[in-house]
Design an enzyme around this catalytic site. Structure first.
Site, mmCIF file in Angstrom:
data_model
loop_
_atom_site.group_PDB
_atom_site.id
_atom_site.type_symbol
_atom_site.label_atom_id
_atom_site.label_comp_id
_atom_site.label_asym_id
_atom_site.label_seq_id
_atom_site.Cartn_x
_atom_site.Cartn_y
_atom_site.Cartn_z
ATOM 1 N N ASP A 1 -43.840 -14.042 94.108
ATOM 2 C CA ASP A 1 -43.274 -14.577 95.343
ATOM 3 C C ASP A 1 -42.796 -13.451 96.251
ATOM 4 O O ASP A 1 -42.051 -13.672 97.168
ATOM 5 C CB ASP A 1 -42.105 -15.513 95.008
ATOM 6 C CG ASP A 1 -41.029 -14.804 94.202
ATOM 7 O OD1 ASP A 1 -41.190 -13.601 93.919
ATOM 8 O OD2 ASP A 1 -40.030 -15.450 93.854
ATOM 9 N N GLU B 1 -43.380 -6.852 97.695
ATOM 10 C CA GLU B 1 -43.170 -5.533 97.125
ATOM 11 C C GLU B 1 -43.872 -5.355 95.780
ATOM 12 O O GLU B 1 -44.532 -4.341 95.544
ATOM 13 C CB GLU B 1 -41.670 -5.303 96.976
ATOM 14 C CG GLU B 1 -41.368 -3.889 96.598
ATOM 15 C CD GLU B 1 -39.903 -3.720 96.291
ATOM 16 O OE1 GLU B 1 -39.076 -4.437 96.879
ATOM 17 O OE2 GLU B 1 -39.595 -2.879 95.444
ATOM 18 N N CYS C 1 -54.974 -2.481 102.645
ATOM 19 C CA CYS C 1 -55.912 -2.587 103.771
ATOM 20 C C CYS C 1 -55.638 -3.889 104.532
ATOM 21 O O CYS C 1 -55.756 -3.956 105.749
ATOM 22 C CB CYS C 1 -57.355 -2.628 103.285
ATOM 23 S SG CYS C 1 -57.958 -1.141 102.483
ATOM 24 N N CYS D 1 -40.431 -18.913 99.835
ATOM 25 C CA CYS D 1 -40.366 -20.326 99.431
ATOM 26 C C CYS D 1 -38.920 -20.803 99.353
ATOM 27 O O CYS D 1 -38.640 -21.979 99.480
ATOM 28 C CB CYS D 1 -41.028 -20.519 98.076
ATOM 29 S SG CYS D 1 -42.811 -20.444 98.171
ATOM 30 N N CYS E 1 -56.093 3.915 104.699
ATOM 31 C CA CYS E 1 -55.271 3.231 103.694
ATOM 32 C C CYS E 1 -54.841 4.217 102.609
ATOM 33 O O CYS E 1 -55.691 4.796 101.924
ATOM 34 C CB CYS E 1 -56.066 2.084 103.072
ATOM 35 S SG CYS E 1 -55.229 1.354 101.652
HETATM 36 ZN ZN LIG Z 1 -56.844 -0.017 100.808
#
Ligand SMILES: [Zn+2]
Length: 335
Positions: free
Chosen positions: A125, A128, A169, A183, A239
């Site tokens: 949920d 991180e 990405c 939630c 990225c």
């Molecule tokens: Zn990536």
């Protein structure tokens, strides 16, 4: 064995060969809420050889509306979700290995917790820990299936290391948000996690049996509006995770919790949360507990906990330990 899986081996996409591959597979499910319970029950029934279910929470009455593995007896017995899931699933399929792990997943333990897995499934949920899964997936070359739900909508995407776009990405630009809905602040109806969890399960089976036609797009659904959409996502050349910089795994980012000496309180910091609007936060938290704020701080009381939040996103949680403080932060402030 033959009888148990006969309806599945009749299906050409799986067959006897696919069934053997499922039986030799090891999956790790991180987070055992609505998504986690759907995925765990489906994969254990499907005959996945080894399933590890990791969750840090206990079961509460407001979970039963959508977390299909749990019941009132589990709450009375004060069982952690991972243990209740393990006990129920062992009665469903005694021919496979099921391991419930009660733990907070963080950068210090995630590599050990996913070691040996063929696939990681996201039943979380919070953003991180997903960024942490993303790092460990790319580093150890273990595919993972992102799934997230809130309100009546949800999304899912397969992340095959160094082949498909990764989760970072997908997160366009640097992660910088004041507050994310969760939630716990926006609510959720069961069809949303049921659909997303089922899509994750189907993709998991495909990945485990080596099917070629796995979904390479981001799928978004709205169970209330009956909307299903797919979006092409591109790999970002900038990225960090795709370039091999595992910033969350190396704990350069992420929530830090520090006990404040002599105060019986924990300070929680999240470098990605740089600015908090008290007006917005008060609107979300108001229905859940007691909120009051001025221009310097917002005080929120809920379930015997008291949090003080500052405009820079820092929070102090009173009368608790570091793991609970991080959990409360993820639950109510987002991230
Ligand atoms: Zn990536």
């Amino acid at each position: 064995m033959i009888d148990r899986y006969s309806r599945q081996t009749l299906f050409p996409g799986i067959g006897e060969e696919g069934q053997r591959k499922l039986g030799n597979s090891c999956v790790v499910i991180i987070g055992c809420g609505a998504l986690g319970t759907i995925i765990a029950t489906s994969l254990v029934r499907a005959g996945v050889g080894k399933t590890r279910i990791i969750d840090r929470d206990f079961i509460e009455y407001h979970n039963l509306q959508r977390q299909v593995l749990f019941n009132e007896e589990d709450i009375k017995a004060e069982l952690p979700k991972a243990i209740a899931a393990e006990r129920h699933l062992k009665k469903v399929n005694s021919s496979v290995e099921i391991e419930g792990v009660v733990s907070d997943v963080n950068y210090t333990n995630i590599e050990r917790l996913v070691a040996g897995a063929d696939l990681i499934l996201d039943g979380l949920d919070n953003l991180e820990t997903r960024l942490l899964i993303n790092d460990v997936s790319l580093k150890l070359q273990i595919p993972w299936i992102y799934g997230g739900v809130i309100s009546s909508y949800g999304m899912t995407m397969n992340i095959i290391p160094h082949e498909t776009p990764c989760f970072r990405c997908l997160q366009a630009g640097p992660i910088s948000r004041g507050i994310a809905l969760t939630c716990d602040t926006a609510g959720v109806i069961s069809p949303a996690p049921f659909i997303i969890g089922s899509l994750q399960t189907a993709e998991a089976m495909k990945i485990l049996v080596g099917a070629e036609a796995i979904n390479r797009d981001l799928t978004m659904i709205d169970a209330w509006k009956d909307e299903f959409n797919r979006f092409k996502i591109s790999r970002r050349t900038d990225c960090p995770a795709c370039r091999g910089e595992y910033q969350f795994l190396e704990a350069r980012f992420g929530t830090r919790a520090t006990s404040l000496c002599g105060q019986n309180a924990v300070q929680v910091l999240n470098p990605e949360v740089r600015e908090v609007s008290f007006e917005t936060l008060a609107k979300h938290l108001g229905p859940l507990g007691e909120v009051n704020y001025n221009e310097f701080m917002l005080r929120f009381r809920v379930d015997n906990h008291e949090m003080v939040i500052f405009p820079d996103g820092r929070a102090i949680v009173k009368n608790t330990d570091e793991a609970i403080a991080r959990g409360l932060y993820a639950k109510y402030i987002g991230a």
